[in-house]
Design an enzyme around this catalytic site. Structure first.
Site, PDB file in Angstrom:
ATOM      1  N   ASP A  39       0.790  -1.224   0.000  1.00 32.64           N
ATOM      2  CA  ASP A  39       0.000   0.000   0.000  1.00 32.64           C
ATOM      3  C   ASP A  39       0.829   1.284   0.000  1.00 32.64           C
ATOM      4  O   ASP A  39       1.977   1.296   0.461  1.00 32.64           O
ATOM      5  CB  ASP A  39      -0.898   0.048   1.242  1.00 32.64           C
ATOM      6  CG  ASP A  39      -2.122  -0.841   1.116  1.00 32.64           C
ATOM      7  OD1 ASP A  39      -2.101  -1.776   0.287  1.00 32.64           O
ATOM      8  OD2 ASP A  39      -3.091  -0.606   1.852  1.00 32.64           O
ATOM      9  N   HIS A 184       3.593  -2.136   3.111  1.00 32.92           N
ATOM     10  CA  HIS A 184       3.608  -0.782   2.538  1.00 32.92           C
ATOM     11  C   HIS A 184       4.922  -0.498   1.811  1.00 32.92           C
ATOM     12  O   HIS A 184       5.990  -0.902   2.264  1.00 32.92           O
ATOM     13  CB  HIS A 184       3.430   0.262   3.641  1.00 32.92           C
ATOM     14  CG  HIS A 184       2.118   0.175   4.351  1.00 32.92           C
ATOM     15  ND1 HIS A 184       1.872  -0.767   5.326  1.00 32.92           N
ATOM     16  CD2 HIS A 184       0.973   0.900   4.208  1.00 32.92           C
ATOM     17  CE1 HIS A 184       0.622  -0.614   5.775  1.00 32.92           C
ATOM     18  NE2 HIS A 184       0.059   0.386   5.108  1.00 32.92           N
TER      19      HIS A 184
END
Length: 214
Positions: A39, A184
């Site tokens: 992400d 992430h």
């Protein structure tokens, strides 16, 4: 802080039935299927390092990308797509949509999808809400736009930089068949995430998992 999801403590299989038009916390593509999601990118420092690791271990992932960053780093987005990874919509500004109006939600999603399509030639069909926050306007907008809703079931909190060993420990402790793992490549220093993936990917593969996209 990111919210905890039902899958953070499930033992082996999803304990509930996912409904059409509702967020998906698990994948259902075989007895040893597992999904990795990345992400908040793209990021010029961390995204290439993540791509290198995925290439090394022949792992396909889903990148949930922020529209403003897609616009800023189109070549990175094209590199992600060229490697065969799935790109999902993650709003234009990583917006918390909990109290956003339907107009704001629609703008955040459409602008991002338009930009991803312009850069890659493919319009995203999956949306992940920042912070895992799903409001009724968000759900309704996604239904109108025909977008699937992607959540996660394993959150090692790599975004908080708790240390590489703890990220690894959390993933290995909570990953089970069907899990969707959250990691992430944007939003800050992701050196611990990259280091953790370097350890986790071969371990999960050695355990017999097959990486899939939702």
């Amino acid at each position: 802080m990111k919210p905890t999801h039902p899958g953070d403590s499930h033992a082996s299989e999803p304990a509930y039935v996912e409904l059409p038009g509702r967020p998906e916390f698990y994948v259902h593509q075989g007895p040893r299927a597992i999904a990795l999601t990345i992400d908040d990118g793209p990021n010029p420092e961390w995204t290439p390092q993540v791509l290198d690791l995925l290439r090394r271990y022949a792992v396909t992932a889903t990148f949930c990308q922020v529209g403003a960053r897609v616009s800023a780093y189109p070549n990175l987005v094209r590199a992600v797509a060229a490697e065969g990874h799935l790109i999902a919509n993650h709003t234009w500004t990583h917006a918390d949509l909990a109290r956003a109006s339907a107009t704001t939600v629609r703008s955040q999603l459409e602008r991002t999808s338009d930009t991803i399509e312009k850069v890659t030639g493919q319009r995203p069909t999956i949306f992940r809400a920042p912070y895992g926050v799903w409001s009724e306007p968000t759900l309704a907008t996604c239904r109108v736009m025909g977008m699937r809703l992607l959540d996660w079931s394993v959150d090692p909190h790599d975004w908080s930089r708790p240390g590489t060993s703890l990220i690894v420990e959390r993933i290995m402790a909570h990953a089970h068949p069907g899990s969707i793992i959250l990691e992430h490549d944007g939003g800050g220093d992701r050196s611990q995430t990259v280091a953790a993936l370097r350890l986790v990917l071969p371990r999960l593969l050695d355990a017999g998992y097959q990486f899939v996209t939702p």
